[in-house]
Scaffold this motif. Sequence first.
Motif, PDB file in Angstrom:
ATOM      1  N   CYS E  57       1.517   9.496 -25.982  1.00  0.00           N
ATOM      2  CA  CYS E  57       1.057  10.029 -24.606  1.00  0.00           C
ATOM      3  C   CYS E  57       1.154  11.434 -24.382  1.00  0.00           C
ATOM      4  CB  CYS E  57       1.654   9.402 -23.439  1.00  0.00           C
ATOM      5  SG  CYS E  57       1.189   9.743 -21.666  1.00  0.00           S
ATOM      6  N   VAL E  59       1.611  13.216 -21.893  1.00  0.00           N
ATOM      7  CA  VAL E  59       2.314  13.551 -20.721  1.00  0.00           C
ATOM      8  C   VAL E  59       3.774  13.243 -20.968  1.00  0.00           C
ATOM      9  CG1 VAL E  59       2.645  13.098 -18.450  1.00  0.00           C
ATOM     10  CG2 VAL E  59       0.402  13.381 -19.156  1.00  0.00           C
ATOM     11  N   CYS E  60       3.850  11.823 -21.469  1.00  0.00           N
ATOM     12  CA  CYS E  60       5.467  11.694 -21.505  1.00  0.00           C
ATOM     13  C   CYS E  60       5.856  11.246 -22.993  1.00  0.00           C
ATOM     14  CB  CYS E  60       5.535  10.325 -20.471  1.00  0.00           C
ATOM     15  SG  CYS E  60       4.697   8.781 -21.640  1.00  0.00           S
ATOM     16  N   CYS E  69      -0.558   6.879 -21.404  1.00  0.00           N
ATOM     17  CA  CYS E  69       0.085   5.413 -21.417  1.00  0.00           C
ATOM     18  C   CYS E  69      -0.068   4.963 -20.297  1.00  0.00           C
ATOM     19  CB  CYS E  69       1.579   5.920 -21.942  1.00  0.00           C
ATOM     20  SG  CYS E  69       2.457   6.106 -20.587  1.00  0.00           S
ATOM     21  N   CYS E  72       2.053   6.189 -17.159  1.00  0.00           N
ATOM     22  CA  CYS E  72       1.778   7.530 -16.581  1.00  0.00           C
ATOM     23  C   CYS E  72       0.178   7.278 -15.957  1.00  0.00           C
ATOM     24  CB  CYS E  72       1.236   8.501 -17.642  1.00  0.00           C
ATOM     25  SG  CYS E  72       2.713   9.273 -18.309  1.00  0.00           S
TER      26      CYS E  72
HETATM   27 ZN   LIG Z   1       2.640   8.647 -20.481  1.00  0.00          ZN
END
Ligand SMILES: [Zn+2]
Lengths: 253, 253, 198, 198, 198, 198
Positions: E57, E59-60, E69, E72
């Motif tokens: 993902c 972001v994370c 994901c 998120c």
């Molecule tokens: Zn994520």
Amino acid sequence: MTQPVPHTARPVRRQRSASRSGVVLRRWKTPKGDLIVSLLTPQGKLRAIARGGLRGKHAGALNLFHHVGLQVYARPGDELAVIQQASLEGALPRLALPERHPYAHLLAELADLLFQEGEADEYGQQAFDLFAGALRGVAHHHDPEWVALVMSYKLLALAGFPQRTRMCARCGAADPQHPDPFGGELLCGRCSHQRALSPSSLDFLRGVVRRSVRENMDHPVPAEDRAPLWLGLERFVGVQVGRVRSWPHLHAG
Amino acid sequence: MTQPVPHTARPVRRQRSASRSGVVLRRWKTPKGDLIVSLLTPQGKLRAIARGGLRGKHAGALNLFHHVGLQVYARPGDELAVIQQASLEGALPRLALPERHPYAHLLAELADLLFQEGEADEYGQQAFDLFAGALRGVAHHHDPEWVALVMSYKLLALAGFPQRTRMCARCGAADPQHPDPFGGELLCGRCSHQRALSPSSLDFLRGVVRRSVRENMDHPVPAEDRAPLWLGLERFVGVQVGRVRSWPHLHAG
Amino acid sequence: MKYPPSLVALIRELSRLPGIGPKSAQRLAFHLFEQPAEDIERLSAALLAAKSELHTCPVCFNITDAELCDVCSDPSRDQNLICVVEEPGDVIALERSGEYQGLYHVLHGVLSPMNGVGPEQLHIKELLPRAREGLEVILATGTTVEGDATALYLQRLLEPLGAEVSRIAYGLQVGSALEYADEVTLGRALLGRQKIRG
Amino acid sequence: MKYPPSLVALIRELSRLPGIGPKSAQRLAFHLFEQPAEDIERLSAALLAAKSELHTCPVCFNITDAELCDVCSDPSRDQNLICVVEEPGDVIALERSGEYQGLYHVLHGVLSPMNGVGPEQLHIKELLPRAREGLEVILATGTTVEGDATALYLQRLLEPLGAEVSRIAYGLQVGSALEYADEVTLGRALLGRQKIRG
Amino acid sequence: MKYPPSLVALIRELSRLPGIGPKSAQRLAFHLFEQPAEDIERLSAALLAAKSELHTCPVCFNITDAELCDVCSDPSRDQNLICVVEEPGDVIALERSGEYQGLYHVLHGVLSPMNGVGPEQLHIKELLPRAREGLEVILATGTTVEGDATALYLQRLLEPLGAEVSRIAYGLQVGSALEYADEVTLGRALLGRQKIRG
Amino acid sequence: MKYPPSLVALIRELSRLPGIGPKSAQRLAFHLFEQPAEDIERLSAALLAAKSELHTCPVCFNITDAELCDVCSDPSRDQNLICVVEEPGDVIALERSGEYQGLYHVLHGVLSPMNGVGPEQLHIKELLPRAREGLEVILATGTTVEGDATALYLQRLLEPLGAEVSRIAYGLQVGSALEYADEVTLGRALLGRQKIRG
Ligand SMILES: [Zn+2]
Ligand SMILES: [Zn+2]
Ligand SMILES: [Zn+2]
Ligand SMILES: [Zn+2]
Ligand SMILES: [Zn+2]
Ligand SMILES: [Zn+2]
């Protein structure tokens, strides 16, 4: 001066050790090389695991049909008790003989099906004695087939599955003499199209539970008349108890 | 779309697995039934533990003098690497013969004393080859005593303990020919009251390190002249290296 | 906190026992503390009694409390069979197997020069006078290199004395699958194969 | 949180492998995720290739990718010796021991009526035509009751065909002390003792 | 005997997997050989699908097959809580505990200079922009020296950005007796004691 | 073969000790047989001395050989802190952690109705008079269900008496990765997270 709490009042630890003695009914290998065994003991059936058992010091004792003494360790919540020590108390090497081996399997498989784990009822000791005697008979008696037949019927009755032999299993008529091809019990002449059982077979079926093992052993049904008895037993067990995989191999030896 | 961090940048886990191959120098049983072994490998000496080794599947491979391949697992901070897999790469069953067994013990004990754990210097491979060759020689050569004598001097020299043979160990005089009853090296005639060594013994001592193993083997000192060489070796090792328990048993076979 | 000296002493003595580390010793000490005095006294007395009453049999070096051990003094044991073992515990293991009816000889160790054990450290010289024509000596030392070396050493001494010398079998332990046996054992099990009993 | 279906599928497939529980399957899946694509493709290809190319040898039922397996097609192997084993993995174990130069016969199981395995579930009928005068058949099934029963069953069939029948040795594994052997094995090791090789 | 190349290749590929030694790889290979072709194909396909469909993902850095994901992209998760973990597997472990409803950030490792892992080898720079007033960051790296070092390093970076920073608790694992805890853990468990919930 | 009665008695007494099965007891007995008489006498004396000299401290029920135990009689210990533990061995574990300078109270067990242990079987009534304003009581019973139940029971009794009551921390043991912690412990470790010390 204060004395400690006396021993009897002390909390039991989370883990429990116990000594058990019994006959190995089945053993399974786990992929990791552990050994799971099912035993019949005078206190009922017991399943336990020997970690690393397949390569460990317990492999010798924990063989099929061996009578073993176990030290097991069970933590509440554990699915299986863990075997810490195992020592052989008796073995019957003749059970590996081709003419005896399949009967030992049948009896062990039946016992494993018939008795439940943790059921430590009043029949525990009786069931254990009956089963251990059955294995001894299969190992040493000149007619292991007859031992297996008698003891199978005895084990079934002890576990609460006696055959009805006084009334037709379908219509309830008295004095049935014909085999029931589906349920394995007896049918009257009207309900069955099969030939009646031989007098000695009928006498056996009607008396096996009530008579002692010794009496049953002393009055064998002639070998040529036993096929319908085996067939009846197989049907009866299949309907009442469950699937037994040893049947097809009984007469292979 | 984002790709993960490439594999090479990934942190190594806290635990490390490694493959090593070497000859078992010593083994100790722990009271719990574990087995601790000391091995000489081309990367230096290694000590590792086989959990439950005495009853486990590693017991066969991890015998004294066996050449074994090991999979070991070491967590930082653990005192001993743990043996996960062990397989035999070579055994010399003839080392159990009474006329050979004590010499194998001497060589293994010497090697265990001479080489330190984790010392993976440039001589590692040489030391391993020398020691492995020494065991093969003791197992198969018709004169295992001579193999042991030659290889002991060779191992000492490789480990940094060469004997001085060009000058008297006490006064420094040239061309010493007499045994030193305390230090095990050579003394001049004035410093020693003992009989001079035989010419072949002197030639051996002066040449053993420089000459190849093959050359040394091809020119054995006569058996009846070896006693002073053994005595010198024993004294020298006792003073320079440390206690060796195999000495008294060398000629017991 | 300083621990009471008698507790410290008990933990120290217990942790000298083989297989009992400092944590187990401490656990044992606390357990013993909770037991009734009679139990402790019985354990203590058993220790002293065992030490004062037990010694090794002068013939076979098994443990006994009598002049001769129970095996040596039993005329029904097969007098033509001696099984040579490393330790007194091995006698118990063999007796428990139920397959052996002969006599024993306990070496109290194996040859291991690097541990300072040569023939004179073992009860070997007392074995030789027991050897004679008609006797079978079963060498049941362990299957390690040292056990093998000891067996070979004894064989060299015993055969000239007329005894028949045999070695306990190497092979698969009962209840095992081939895949769990190591290669060395498998090789020995193949070499040692025997005509099957029909 | 819902896991991606392809991750779930991979974990499920991996956890079907023997010895791999759900936690190990998950760890494996995450490990595989971090590997370069080529590694995954190579593993995947190796799986498919093994499945499509390998089959059992029609003579000995060992695993092979040729018409006959490598042992059966090697004329230098001792043609008068057949070692009967339970599983293909046992062949590898015996080859690794380096002590065996004969042929094999892989039964693919042992007699076990309670698991529904009788003679016709094993490659027994294909073994019988291989038996003849001058052949030694080594029965190297496991040392369990089932392995013994299978060996005895085969011995009854093979002896009338003129083959000499032997059983792999029972005994102490190499490197063992007596005290770590169980009683059953000890008893067998005593009975199977052999004249020592001097 | 020479093994078929495709068998050798399969064993080699399998033994590359973590936790699978050569013997287990061999056992796995023989097991796979006995399975129906469909099962092998399904495993093979699962491997390829996982590799092609899964990625991290953005972001994370959790594993996903979508753009973002599952955590998120779930607006019901607590957006004021980020739990920082070492590996994607840790996300699964925490989700399974059922006690956590916030977001994640997966570092894909811990600081370990001796293994060549510094801050730039981890997803740390992507964490900083997520920090802000009102956010709690729970540092749930392992309780090893490296995990602690990573947590302290992050704390220094995150606090100036206004985030509240907390560390997962050290202490006794549930179901344990004091005597089975090591001294370091015991000390931490005492220091971390909490007012009891009545 | 009959074993000497004093050997049998010693093995029986030893096998009564916790964690020592019949085989270990036998090994211990043989080991003791080989030791010098002085060692046996010292062990025996240590057993008797420990039993006769040790008793529980009348204040905290720790083990001592004095009127008061070493902690209770040490004025430098923090008198405003009492740590409640299950067993005397727990005191040693906590002392060894080096993190604790207060007093103790040993319950000698945990509540376990199914084993017949209620409050009156434990040293609870002696704890209550020690509670007062300004005292912190740390409940350090085990993290089992029984340990938790005992802690909650004590908290109900102690709080009305003015004491501050805390519980030892649940969490990850030091040196652990998240993936090796069970879910329950992980959940507790998250709930118990603490503001990090910068
Ligand atoms: Zn994520
Ligand atoms: Zn009817
Ligand atoms: Zn001089
Ligand atoms: Zn005696
Ligand atoms: Zn073939
Ligand atoms: Zn006190």
